[in-house]
Each structure stands twice: as C-alpha cells, then as structure tokens.
Write a protein that holds these residues in place. Structure first.
Motif, mmCIF file in Angstrom:
data_model
loop_
_atom_site.group_PDB
_atom_site.id
_atom_site.type_symbol
_atom_site.label_atom_id
_atom_site.label_comp_id
_atom_site.label_asym_id
_atom_site.label_seq_id
_atom_site.Cartn_x
_atom_site.Cartn_y
_atom_site.Cartn_z
ATOM 1 N N ARG A 41 0.855 -1.181 0.000
ATOM 2 C CA ARG A 41 0.000 0.000 0.000
ATOM 3 C C ARG A 41 0.894 1.235 0.000
ATOM 4 O O ARG A 41 1.943 1.249 0.644
ATOM 5 C CB ARG A 41 -0.880 -0.036 1.246
ATOM 6 C CG ARG A 41 -1.855 1.066 1.370
ATOM 7 C CD ARG A 41 -2.726 0.892 2.613
ATOM 8 N NE ARG A 41 -3.220 2.193 3.000
ATOM 9 C CZ ARG A 41 -3.456 2.575 4.236
ATOM 10 N NH1 ARG A 41 -3.244 1.744 5.220
ATOM 11 N NH2 ARG A 41 -3.886 3.780 4.494
ATOM 12 N N VAL A 42 0.489 2.285 -0.710
ATOM 13 C CA VAL A 42 1.233 3.546 -0.759
ATOM 14 C C VAL A 42 0.239 4.682 -0.544
ATOM 15 O O VAL A 42 -0.834 4.696 -1.152
ATOM 16 C CB VAL A 42 1.940 3.728 -2.124
ATOM 17 C CG1 VAL A 42 2.658 5.068 -2.184
ATOM 18 C CG2 VAL A 42 2.899 2.593 -2.390
ATOM 19 N N TRP A 43 0.594 5.634 0.324
ATOM 20 C CA TRP A 43 -0.246 6.797 0.552
ATOM 21 C C TRP A 43 0.622 7.961 1.010
ATOM 22 O O TRP A 43 1.778 7.792 1.343
ATOM 23 C CB TRP A 43 -1.359 6.488 1.536
ATOM 24 C CG TRP A 43 -0.941 6.245 2.953
ATOM 25 C CD1 TRP A 43 -1.018 7.122 3.991
ATOM 26 C CD2 TRP A 43 -0.393 5.043 3.499
ATOM 27 N NE1 TRP A 43 -0.535 6.542 5.143
ATOM 28 C CE2 TRP A 43 -0.159 5.264 4.871
ATOM 29 C CE3 TRP A 43 -0.063 3.800 2.966
ATOM 30 C CZ2 TRP A 43 0.396 4.303 5.699
ATOM 31 C CZ3 TRP A 43 0.482 2.840 3.808
ATOM 32 C CH2 TRP A 43 0.691 3.084 5.152
ATOM 33 N N GLU A 44 0.039 9.151 0.989
ATOM 34 C CA GLU A 44 0.753 10.347 1.394
ATOM 35 C C GLU A 44 0.103 10.963 2.612
ATOM 36 O O GLU A 44 -1.088 10.770 2.864
ATOM 37 C CB GLU A 44 0.782 11.371 0.250
ATOM 38 C CG GLU A 44 1.614 10.915 -0.919
ATOM 39 C CD GLU A 44 1.680 11.939 -2.027
ATOM 40 O OE1 GLU A 44 1.099 13.048 -1.886
ATOM 41 O OE2 GLU A 44 2.313 11.649 -3.053
ATOM 42 N N GLY A 45 0.892 11.706 3.353
ATOM 43 C CA GLY A 45 0.386 12.376 4.540
ATOM 44 C C GLY A 45 1.461 13.243 5.158
ATOM 45 O O GLY A 45 2.544 13.408 4.612
ATOM 46 N N GLU A 109 -0.069 11.840 9.861
ATOM 47 C CA GLU A 109 -0.192 10.423 9.516
ATOM 48 C C GLU A 109 0.774 9.539 10.290
ATOM 49 O O GLU A 109 0.433 8.417 10.642
ATOM 50 C CB GLU A 109 0.052 10.261 8.013
ATOM 51 C CG GLU A 109 -0.161 8.871 7.486
ATOM 52 C CD GLU A 109 -1.608 8.425 7.544
ATOM 53 O OE1 GLU A 109 -1.835 7.211 7.668
ATOM 54 O OE2 GLU A 109 -2.509 9.279 7.474
ATOM 55 N N LYS A 129 5.715 16.736 4.353
ATOM 56 C CA LYS A 129 4.805 15.956 3.515
ATOM 57 C C LYS A 129 5.581 14.730 3.059
ATOM 58 O O LYS A 129 6.686 14.851 2.505
ATOM 59 C CB LYS A 129 4.368 16.809 2.326
ATOM 60 C CG LYS A 129 3.412 16.114 1.414
ATOM 61 C CD LYS A 129 2.017 16.569 1.663
ATOM 62 C CE LYS A 129 1.135 16.056 0.537
ATOM 63 N NZ LYS A 129 -0.064 15.467 1.036
ATOM 64 N N ARG A 131 5.562 10.398 1.601
ATOM 65 C CA ARG A 131 4.901 9.231 1.008
ATOM 66 C C ARG A 131 5.277 8.047 1.869
ATOM 67 O O ARG A 131 6.438 7.874 2.249
ATOM 68 C CB ARG A 131 5.358 9.017 -0.435
ATOM 69 C CG ARG A 131 4.663 7.820 -1.092
ATOM 70 C CD ARG A 131 5.042 7.654 -2.553
ATOM 71 N NE ARG A 131 6.422 7.254 -2.694
ATOM 72 C CZ ARG A 131 7.346 7.965 -3.350
ATOM 73 N NH1 ARG A 131 7.040 9.122 -3.910
ATOM 74 N NH2 ARG A 131 8.582 7.529 -3.432
ATOM 75 N N GLU A 133 5.191 3.904 2.193
ATOM 76 C CA GLU A 133 5.058 2.652 1.438
ATOM 77 C C GLU A 133 5.129 1.491 2.399
ATOM 78 O O GLU A 133 6.142 1.283 3.048
ATOM 79 C CB GLU A 133 6.177 2.539 0.403
ATOM 80 C CG GLU A 133 6.233 3.701 -0.571
ATOM 81 C CD GLU A 133 7.477 3.684 -1.432
ATOM 82 O OE1 GLU A 133 8.344 2.803 -1.256
ATOM 83 O OE2 GLU A 133 7.581 4.572 -2.300
#
Length: 134
Positions: A41-45, A109, A129, A131, A133
């Motif tokens: 899963r990959v997301w930003e925060g 996050e 900010k 990313r 992973e």
C-alpha cells in the motif's frame, strides 16, 4: 610404514574428491528480481517527529523508545510493520519499523523518531509531507 601410506592415501582421496565433486557441484541459483519489490500500500500524509520527552519510556509494543533508532508511531498499522517513508520535498527515504501508536494530533499520519526526521531532512521544520510505502 603402513600408517604413513594410510595418511598419504587418505589425503590423496580427499583431494581427488574435492576436485571432482566440488567442480561438478553447482552453486544454488541466486534469485535476481527484474522488478523492484512492490509495496502493499502507498499513501501520502504529514509526518512529524517525537523525541526527548519520550526517550527511555516504553512504546506500545513494550520496547524502550530510542529517539536515535529507525522507528515510528502510527495509529492503525500493525506493530512491527516495515514502511519506507519518503520526504516529498527532498526525495530522501528511510526504511523504518512501526513500534508505537500515534500521532494523536489531527492531520498527521506518522510520527517518526528524531533520527529518522534528521535523515529525511525535516528535524528543524518539525513537519514534512511524506509518502509512506507499506
């Protein structure tokens, strides 16, 4: 005389065995991946760091917090998860392990250790900010 011959013969057989068997044996195949490992899963925060106030206190998984270790806190990821955190401004990345719960401030996050924040280049700013992973 007999024992000298026996030692010679044993040594000769050992050398013969090593040269015949060892040269015919092949090393196990080494796995070379053509593609890099893909994250689950990959997301930003937003990432922040925590350090001196928590130094030496127990974390959620029972370890003693070390602000100079490659660890982080996340609200929902399983303890022991391995994540790569990439600072989107600098492009620097770090592989870290989740060993605590947090951050408890809305809009953030992940809380990384001081060491990770320094290596990613946001220890002075306090926030970045990123990313993430998994």
């Amino acid at each position: 005389m007999r024992s000298g011959f026996f030692v010679f013969w044993a040594g000769f057989r050992w050398l013969l065995l090593m040269f015949i068997v060892a040269t015919s044996a092949q090393a196990p195949a080494i796995a070379h991946t053509a593609d890099p490992i893909k994250p689950i899963r990959v997301w930003e925060g937003r990432a922040s760091w925590y350090g001196p106030h928590f130094q030496g206190r127990p974390t959620a998984n029972g370890e003693i917090y070390d602000m100079f270790g490659p660890t982080a806190a996340h609200r929902t990821l399983p303890l022991g998860s391995i994540v790569r955190v990439v600072n989107l401004r600098t492009g620097r990345s770090r592989v870290i392990r989740i060993n605590d719960r947090g951050p408890y401030i809305p809009g953030r996050e992940i809380d990384v250790s001081y060491y990770v924040a320094q290596s990613l280049g946001f220890a002075v700013q306090g926030l970045a900010k990123v990313r993430i992973e998994l």
